[in-house]
Scaffold this motif. Structure first.
Motif, PDB file in Angstrom:
ATOM      1  N   ALA A 355       6.063  -5.775  43.751  1.00 29.45           N
ATOM      2  CA  ALA A 355       7.044  -6.344  44.682  1.00 29.45           C
ATOM      3  C   ALA A 355       7.042  -7.868  44.599  1.00 29.45           C
ATOM      4  CB  ALA A 355       6.737  -5.884  46.107  1.00 29.45           C
ATOM      5  N   LEU A 360      10.424  -8.997  45.860  1.00 34.56           N
ATOM      6  CA  LEU A 360      10.800  -7.971  46.833  1.00 34.56           C
ATOM      7  C   LEU A 360       9.703  -7.827  47.875  1.00 34.56           C
ATOM      8  CD1 LEU A 360      12.009  -5.217  44.322  1.00 34.56           C
ATOM      9  CD2 LEU A 360      13.493  -6.691  45.704  1.00 34.56           C
ATOM     10  N   GLN A 361      10.009  -7.103  48.936  1.00 31.01           N
ATOM     11  CA  GLN A 361       9.001  -6.717  49.913  1.00 31.01           C
ATOM     12  C   GLN A 361       8.447  -5.351  49.512  1.00 31.01           C
ATOM     13  OE1 GLN A 361       7.830  -8.579  52.455  1.00 31.01           O
ATOM     14  NE2 GLN A 361       9.168 -10.224  51.680  1.00 31.01           N
ATOM     15  N   GLN A 364      10.559  -2.447  50.372  1.00 28.83           N
ATOM     16  CA  GLN A 364      11.783  -2.234  49.605  1.00 28.83           C
ATOM     17  C   GLN A 364      11.540  -1.315  48.402  1.00 28.83           C
ATOM     18  OE1 GLN A 364      12.690  -6.682  49.423  1.00 28.83           O
ATOM     19  NE2 GLN A 364      14.759  -5.828  49.530  1.00 28.83           N
ATOM     20  N   LYS A 373      18.038  -3.397  41.116  1.00 33.16           N
ATOM     21  CA  LYS A 373      17.061  -4.433  41.434  1.00 33.16           C
ATOM     22  C   LYS A 373      15.846  -3.864  42.165  1.00 33.16           C
ATOM     23  CE  LYS A 373      18.864  -6.014  45.910  1.00 33.16           C
ATOM     24  NZ  LYS A 373      19.291  -7.198  46.682  1.00 33.16           N
ATOM     25  N   ILE A 374      15.989  -2.627  42.685  1.00 27.35           N
ATOM     26  CA  ILE A 374      14.860  -1.963  43.344  1.00 27.35           C
ATOM     27  C   ILE A 374      14.362  -0.780  42.508  1.00 27.35           C
ATOM     28  CG2 ILE A 374      14.178  -0.590  45.358  1.00 27.35           C
ATOM     29  CD1 ILE A 374      15.992  -2.359  47.041  1.00 27.35           C
TER      30      ILE A 374
END
Length: 437
Positions: A355, A360-361, A364, A373-374
């Motif tokens: 992450a 990112l978190q 997520q 993107k994830i």
């Protein structure tokens, strides 16, 4: 025959004739007391080389011969030195290793295993060795620790010396360059320093990043670089980072390092690691079982030096115990591989690291979304979880928000395929593995 001659005789059967003559033949026993052997060596360079390259073999020879010594102390003796006083004044050793390029006889192109991770760097090094100062000048090789940069630099030197004994090859490290500069300034021998480095036909400098934030040393290297470059002499440099990423490097040196060709050496993939193990085992005269080969290649971090170190440790254990190399032995001797990775790395730590890498978190990564993107970072995290933890596919699926185990399997297989073709992804994965380990 004294005890050291017995040890030398034992080592002579294991080393090449050239290696033995270069480093051990001129060493002599100074004293033997208690559990220590005191051995006289011709110069500081020999002492450093023997300690680094042959220290383990010498201790193994002592054990194989059943001798009671636990350590060897190497002393530099000049004419007239009394035992125990040798090397007290480092200036007696001479400020520079004149006439000796300090090339490791094992680091040749013939012993270098080429794979996707280092193919470009190897080709560039070959080109420089065949046409110095005409192909790529300077050649700047960068990459992580233990990836083979030093091997390539030594191989260039060996290749040039084999072509012509008249070529003057100077190999040094950033730290040695700095220390020799300091010593020559202190002893008022800068003329000798300049003659040594600026009359080289080929200058090989390992770990040039060590010069960062050393203003006086960078100033001296700047003039050395200019002198050699202006006279069309070949310069080869190595670093842990490309010039633009080396902090504390003055702009005029940074720009000159970028004049030529920049090549990176990436961590080896699984196939290259196994090929390296095969080559190393062949050089050591050891038959490596297939399951042991796979075990070491799979468990070792993406570092050639650690990979070879693991094999040497295994061979040494086999030599001492008299047992054949086996998977059971490998698991016992190299248990730190699994303990160091599987007990320390968790799925949660992988999710956090991935992450952070993709901005990112952690929450997520677990979201139910197919947005690239994830989804892409999530697939990478699943792949790493399968590679670095003992978790099953269903366990990994549950950790990623209740994914089905077939989804996890698909992700793992996809990243594995892409890794073989995409050097950027391979570099990212190895960087994540290093961070996690």
């Amino acid at each position: 025959m004294d005890v050291w001659e017995r040890i030398k005789q034992h080592l002579a059967t294991q080393l090449s004739v050239q290696s033995y003559r270069n480093w051990l033949e001129k060493t002599t026993l100074e004293n033997a007391t208690g559990e220590l052997l005191y051995v006289s060596v011709p110069d500081a360079a020999s002492r450093e080389w023997i300690e680094q390259e042959y220290g383990g073999r010498i201790l193994s020879a002592i054990r194989a011969l059943g001798l009671p010594y636990r350590a060897v102390v190497y002393q530099v003796h000049t004419n007239g030195d009394a035992p125990g006083e040798a090397g007290a004044n480092p200036e007696h050793e001479g400020p520079l290793p004149l006439g000796s390029p300090h090339l490791n006889p094992r680091f040749t192109f013939g012993n270098f295993v080429v794979g996707p991770c280092n193919q470009f760097a190897h080709a560039a090094a070959r080109a420089v060795a065949e046409m110095p100062a005409r192909s790529y000048n300077p050649l700047f090789i960068y990459g992580g620790t233990g990836m083979g940069k030093t091997h390539l630099m030594h191989a260039i030197g060996h290749s040039l010396l084999e072509t012509s004994q008249r070529v003057r090859v100077v190999y040094t490290t950033g730290e040695r360059f700095m220390n020799e500069l300091i010593r020559c300034i202190r002893t008022d021998q800068m003329g000798l320093f300049h003659r040594h480095y600026r009359r080289a036909d080929v200058l090989l400098v390992d770990d040039i990043h060590v010069l960062a934030n050393k203003e006086r040393t960078q100033e001296e290297f700047f003039h050395t670089f200019n002198e050699l470059y202006d006279h069309q002499k070949q310069i080869v440099l190595s670093s842990d980072s490309p010039p633009g990423d080396v902090p504390g490097l003055v702009d005029r040196l940074r720009s000159r390092f970028e004049w030529g060709l920049l090549v990176d050496v990436q961590p080896p993939d699984l196939e290259t690691k196994m090929a390296i193990l095969d080559r190393k085992a062949e050089m050591e005269g050891v038959e490596l079982p297939e399951d042991v080969r796979i075990f070491i290649a799979t468990k070792a971090k993406s570092n050639v030096r650690e990979l070879e170190g693991a094999l040497i440790k295994l061979i040494a254990y086999s030599s001492v115990t008299g047992e054949k190399v086996s998977l059971t032995m490998a698991r016992q001797v190299l248990k730190h591989f699994e303990a160091g990775q599987r007990h320390r790395i968790t799925i949660d730590s992988i999710i956090r690291e991935v992450a952070e890498r993709f901005n990112l978190q952690p929450s997520q990564i677990k979201q139910r979304t197919n947005a690239r993107k994830i989804a892409y970072p999530r697939q990478i995290a699943m792949y790493l979880a399968k590679e670095l933890t003992p978790a099953s596919l269903p366990e990994i699926g549950r950790a990623f928000g209740g994914k089905h185990h077939t989804t996890v399997l698909h992700s793992v297989q996809k990243i594995d395929r892409l890794r073989q073709k995409d050097p950027d992804l391979n570099r990212t994965l190895n960087s994540l593995i290093d961070s996690l380990s």
